[in-house]
Motif scaffolding. Structure first.
Motif, PDB file in Angstrom:
ATOM      1  N   GLU A 181      57.107  31.362  42.015  1.00  0.00           N
ATOM      2  CA  GLU A 181      56.674  31.578  43.632  1.00  0.00           C
ATOM      3  C   GLU A 181      56.579  33.143  43.754  1.00  0.00           C
ATOM      4  N   ILE A 182      57.417  34.002  43.092  1.00  0.00           N
ATOM      5  CA  ILE A 182      57.671  35.183  43.398  1.00  0.00           C
ATOM      6  C   ILE A 182      56.402  35.733  42.899  1.00  0.00           C
ATOM      7  N   LEU A 183      55.601  35.280  41.995  1.00  0.00           N
ATOM      8  CA  LEU A 183      54.295  35.838  41.199  1.00  0.00           C
ATOM      9  C   LEU A 183      53.118  35.573  42.360  1.00  0.00           C
ATOM     10  N   LEU A 184      53.379  35.042  43.425  1.00  0.00           N
ATOM     11  CA  LEU A 184      52.179  34.700  44.349  1.00  0.00           C
ATOM     12  C   LEU A 184      51.673  35.959  45.037  1.00  0.00           C
ATOM     13  N   TRP A 185      52.554  36.938  45.209  1.00  0.00           N
ATOM     14  CA  TRP A 185      52.153  38.111  45.834  1.00  0.00           C
ATOM     15  C   TRP A 185      51.139  38.876  44.899  1.00  0.00           C
ATOM     16  N   LEU A 186      50.981  38.486  43.712  1.00  0.00           N
ATOM     17  CA  LEU A 186      49.919  39.018  42.722  1.00  0.00           C
ATOM     18  C   LEU A 186      48.645  38.366  43.077  1.00  0.00           C
ATOM     19  N   VAL A 187      48.571  37.383  43.680  1.00  0.00           N
ATOM     20  CA  VAL A 187      47.165  36.654  43.734  1.00  0.00           C
ATOM     21  C   VAL A 187      46.113  37.509  44.542  1.00  0.00           C
ATOM     22  N   PRO A 188      46.538  38.047  45.763  1.00  0.00           N
ATOM     23  CA  PRO A 188      45.409  38.627  46.402  1.00  0.00           C
ATOM     24  C   PRO A 188      44.977  39.931  45.653  1.00  0.00           C
ATOM     25  N   SER A 189      45.756  40.666  45.026  1.00  0.00           N
ATOM     26  CA  SER A 189      45.264  41.891  44.247  1.00  0.00           C
ATOM     27  C   SER A 189      44.471  41.509  43.052  1.00  0.00           C
ATOM     28  N   VAL A 190      44.957  40.168  42.347  1.00  0.00           N
ATOM     29  CA  VAL A 190      44.420  39.847  41.387  1.00  0.00           C
ATOM     30  C   VAL A 190      42.750  39.241  41.716  1.00  0.00           C
ATOM     31  N   VAL A 192      39.137  40.957  40.192  1.00  0.00           N
ATOM     32  CA  VAL A 192      38.249  40.005  39.780  1.00  0.00           C
ATOM     33  C   VAL A 192      36.726  40.126  40.710  1.00  0.00           C
ATOM     34  N   LEU A 193      36.998  40.166  41.931  1.00  0.00           N
ATOM     35  CA  LEU A 193      35.888  40.325  42.723  1.00  0.00           C
ATOM     36  C   LEU A 193      34.970  41.683  42.453  1.00  0.00           C
ATOM     37  N   ALA A 194      35.856  42.958  42.403  1.00  0.00           N
ATOM     38  CA  ALA A 194      35.419  44.132  42.233  1.00  0.00           C
ATOM     39  C   ALA A 194      34.832  44.279  40.773  1.00  0.00           C
ATOM     40  N   MET A 195      35.291  43.538  39.889  1.00  0.00           N
ATOM     41  CA  MET A 195      34.695  43.727  38.314  1.00  0.00           C
ATOM     42  C   MET A 195      33.413  43.122  38.268  1.00  0.00           C
ATOM     43  N   ALA A 196      33.237  41.679  38.989  1.00  0.00           N
ATOM     44  CA  ALA A 196      31.958  41.000  39.208  1.00  0.00           C
ATOM     45  C   ALA A 196      30.996  41.912  39.727  1.00  0.00           C
ATOM     46  N   TRP A 197      31.365  42.391  40.742  1.00  0.00           N
ATOM     47  CA  TRP A 197      30.318  43.297  41.600  1.00  0.00           C
ATOM     48  C   TRP A 197      30.093  44.396  41.039  1.00  0.00           C
TER      49      TRP A 197
END
Length: 78
Positions: free
Chosen positions: A2-11, A15-20
């Motif tokens: 659960e502590i790793l959930l704060w990484l989800v928004p930055s990941v 990923v969206l920036a890399m795709a764009w």
């Protein structure tokens, strides 16, 4: 876990920036005709250099012996 959930928004943003960037940087956007590019290159290479510009060879490099030598000073006072 659960502590790793704060990484989800930055990941997700990463990923969206890399795709764009991969979509925006693909071939075919702003492409110049090959013949036009060759003609431009030929004109640029045919130009004379400006009057103040001259090509000089790089200065000769001193060969290093790999030994550091301190400059000698006057006699030691003692």
């Amino acid at each position: 876990m659960e502590i790793l959930l704060w990484l989800v928004p930055s990941v997700a943003v990463t990923v969206l920036a890399m795709a764009w960037v991969s979509w925006a940087g693909r071939d075919g956007r702003g492409e110049v005709d090959r013949d036009v590019a060759v003609e431009r290159l030929g004109r640029a290479l045919a130009k004379d250099l400006p009057a103040g510009t001259r090509r000089t060879p790089p200065p000769a490099r001193d060969r290093s012996t790999g030994i550091a030598v301190r400059p000698s000073h006057g006699p030691r006072a003692g």
